[in-house]
Design a protein around this motif. Structure first.
Motif, short mmCIF file in Angstrom:
data_model
loop_
_atom_site.label_atom_id
_atom_site.label_comp_id
_atom_site.label_asym_id
_atom_site.label_seq_id
_atom_site.Cartn_x
_atom_site.Cartn_y
_atom_site.Cartn_z
N TYR B 33 0.84 -1.19 0.00
CA TYR B 33 0.00 0.00 0.00
C TYR B 33 0.88 1.25 0.00
N ASP B 51 -11.32 -2.65 -7.95
CA ASP B 51 -10.61 -3.64 -7.15
C ASP B 51 -10.25 -3.15 -5.75
N THR B 52 -10.56 -1.93 -5.43
CA THR B 52 -10.08 -1.46 -4.13
C THR B 52 -10.93 -0.32 -3.57
N ASP B 53 -11.02 -0.29 -2.24
CA ASP B 53 -11.50 0.88 -1.53
C ASP B 53 -10.43 1.97 -1.63
N LEU B 55 -9.09 5.54 0.50
CA LEU B 55 -9.24 6.40 1.69
C LEU B 55 -8.79 7.82 1.40
N VAL B 81 -13.84 6.58 3.46
CA VAL B 81 -13.42 5.50 2.57
C VAL B 81 -14.48 5.32 1.48
N ARG B 84 -14.99 0.10 -2.94
CA ARG B 84 -14.65 -0.33 -4.30
C ARG B 84 -15.92 -0.35 -5.16
N GLU B 102 -4.09 3.73 -0.29
CA GLU B 102 -4.66 2.73 -1.18
C GLU B 102 -3.54 1.83 -1.69
N PRO B 103 -3.89 0.73 -2.34
CA PRO B 103 -2.87 -0.17 -2.84
C PRO B 103 -1.95 0.51 -3.87
#
Lengths: 124, 124
Positions: B33, B51-53, B55, B81, B84, B102-103
């Motif tokens: 991340y 694919d992702t939340d 923040l 947040v 996704r 985030e990633p």
């Protein structure tokens, strides 16, 4: 459009909602990670997390992250990532509020265990 | 022990180091991340991340996260947040500084693409 009724996290409000020291409060979840708040004063225990890095962001006060080869001192608005496997021991001479970011389920005392071990508490 | 020479991130210092709008600066990495800073003013593009939340934490200014069913308005010290898959469009009437979590590799425009698409830049 109207303002939605959604879980906006006001950090100051959430900090005002508890007074326990060394107790992590989960205030938001992002995928399988958690944003946690905690209040610290005094010295924690030396420990490490074998499987994850750990992010500390200081909100108020002053946090010393003792490492085996030196201290990291964080003022409000400063953050630091303790790499996985690195032994560390938080120390706060005054009451200090922090934001933590790490995978859900990360235990506060890592590999050390002991009486201070406590799972994070999900608060709304 | 002496203070270590380590990558402490002072958020204010890092924000002072750039002025571009809508350009994400990666200031810390935690596992896979990233912690990113950005300055916003105006309206971005509607997009989502399948694919992702994602923040958003507001550091200064005021951020409106437009959602299809209502707006979320964030003041400094507030985080939210975006789940996704949820379409959103950031909007800032005044210059606003945010912290994103985030990633690694999450693109700013998500599924929308377009001229504002820009990879995060790693800054030290």
């Amino acid at each position: 459009m109207s303002k939605k009724s959604v879980p906006v996290v006001n950090i100051a409000d959430r900090l005002a909602g508890f007074s326990e020291l060394w107790s992590q409060k989960t205030v938001a979840v992002l995928n399988d990670y958690e944003v946690k708040l905690a209040k610290l004063r005094g010295e924690f225990v030396w420990h490490s997390h074998e499987d994850t890095d750990e992010l500390f962001l200081v909100l108020s006060g002053r946090l010393t992250i003792q490492l085996r080869d030196g201290d990291v001192v964080l003022a409000p608005g400063e953050l630091f990532v303790v790499p996985r496997g690195v032994e560390h021991c938080p120390l706060a001479d005054e009451e200090t509020a922090i934001l933590l970011f790490e995978p859900a389920g990360t235990m506060n005392t890592g590999d050390a265990g002991g009486p201070l071990t406590k799972a994070a508490e999900l608060v709304s």
